[in-house]
Design an enzyme around this catalytic site. Structure first.
Site, PDB file in Angstrom:
ATOM      1  N   SER A  21      -1.177  -4.453   2.110  1.00 17.68           N
ATOM      2  CA  SER A  21      -1.432  -3.196   1.405  1.00 17.68           C
ATOM      3  C   SER A  21      -2.329  -2.303   2.246  1.00 17.68           C
ATOM      4  O   SER A  21      -2.393  -2.476   3.461  1.00 17.68           O
ATOM      5  CB  SER A  21      -2.050  -3.491   0.025  1.00 17.68           C
ATOM      6  OG  SER A  21      -2.063  -2.330  -0.775  1.00 17.68           O
ATOM      7  N   ASN A  22      -2.997  -1.364   1.635  1.00 19.38           N
ATOM      8  CA  ASN A  22      -3.922  -0.489   2.375  1.00 19.38           C
ATOM      9  C   ASN A  22      -5.138  -0.204   1.508  1.00 19.38           C
ATOM     10  O   ASN A  22      -5.213  -0.657   0.370  1.00 19.38           O
ATOM     11  CB  ASN A  22      -3.196   0.784   2.813  1.00 19.38           C
ATOM     12  CG  ASN A  22      -2.603   1.508   1.628  1.00 19.38           C
ATOM     13  OD1 ASN A  22      -3.321   1.996   0.771  1.00 19.38           O
ATOM     14  ND2 ASN A  22      -1.275   1.543   1.552  1.00 19.38           N
TER      15      ASN A  22
END
Ligand code: CTP
Length: 207
Positions: A21-22
């Site tokens: 993810s981020n």
């Protein structure tokens, strides 16, 4: 107007329990949804799980992956007057996610990634005559030139440029450009204030 807003960083699963993810917190998506509601608009928020406060008054659609977000946008796009893609959508997803939990070994592990669908580009291509599509860009160099390229290539009505410092922060300093308009720089402010300004600018395009 009916606003369709996306927020949060998508999760691309490697196996049952692990994902890529981020650092997006979803704050901007929620702030935009709140600002649009406050201005009297109808809001549908497509969001990845976040720690944001519950939002009442909006229709909330929970998704995790870029593919699920694309499906949700596709389903609701025709009924909205404005789509704001504030989500940090992964550009790549795992080519072959494992169906069971990957066990560790003493060897290195390579994960093959494949591109995701560019949801914003899809929306720019399929928008109706009276629909407005707003994109976000995260740029650290040649900010305006790169953002203008995205504005044109994705057939957007407005682009909001963030700097990497805004990710996960309560504040943002953004630059905004509409199709025919000039660049507008907003000084660093809380995301609630920035969101209110973005919604007001969208209202100016449509009315
Ligand atoms: N976006 C999208 N679908 C994707 C990736 C991004 O809709 N698969 C949207 C984001 O929600 C954002 C905009 O595209 O509104 C900008 O994304 P950004 O990552 O800045 O631009 P890219 O076109 O992905 O280019 P690059 O990463 O090379 O800068």
């Amino acid at each position: 107007m009916h606003f369709l807003i996306t927020g949060g960083g998508t999760r691309e699963y490697i196996d049952l329990v692990r994902f890529i993810s981020n650092a997006s917190s979803g704050k901007m998506g929620y702030a935009l949804a709140r600002a649009a509601l406050k201005a009297g608009h109808k809001v549908t928020l497509i969001t990845v799980p976040t720690t944001q406060r519950v939002l009442s008054g909006a229709k909330i659609i929970k998704v995790e992956t870029a593919a699920q977000m694309f499906e949700a946008v596709r389903k609701h796009f025709s009924r909205c007057g404005c789509l704001i893609m504030a989500a940090a959508v992964a550009d790549y997803t795992v080519a072959r996610p494992a169906k069971t939990k990957i066990k560790k070994t003493d060897k290195s592990l390579t994960i093959k990634l494949k591109p995701t669908v560019d949801i914003l580009k899809w929306a720019g291509k399929h928008k109706g005559k009276n629909q407005v599509v707003v994109g976000f860009a995260l740029e650290d160099k040649n900010i305006r030139a790169r953002a203008e390229k995205k504005l044109k290539e994705k057939n957007l009505d407005m682009i909001v440029v963030n700097s990497p410092a805004a990710i996960g922060s309560d504040k943002a300093a953004v630059e905004i450009k509409t199709g025919g308009g000039k660049w507008l720089r907003l000084r660093k402010a809380g995301k609630t204030i920035v969101a209110k300004k973005i919604i007001a600018d969208i209202e100016n395009i449509t009315w």
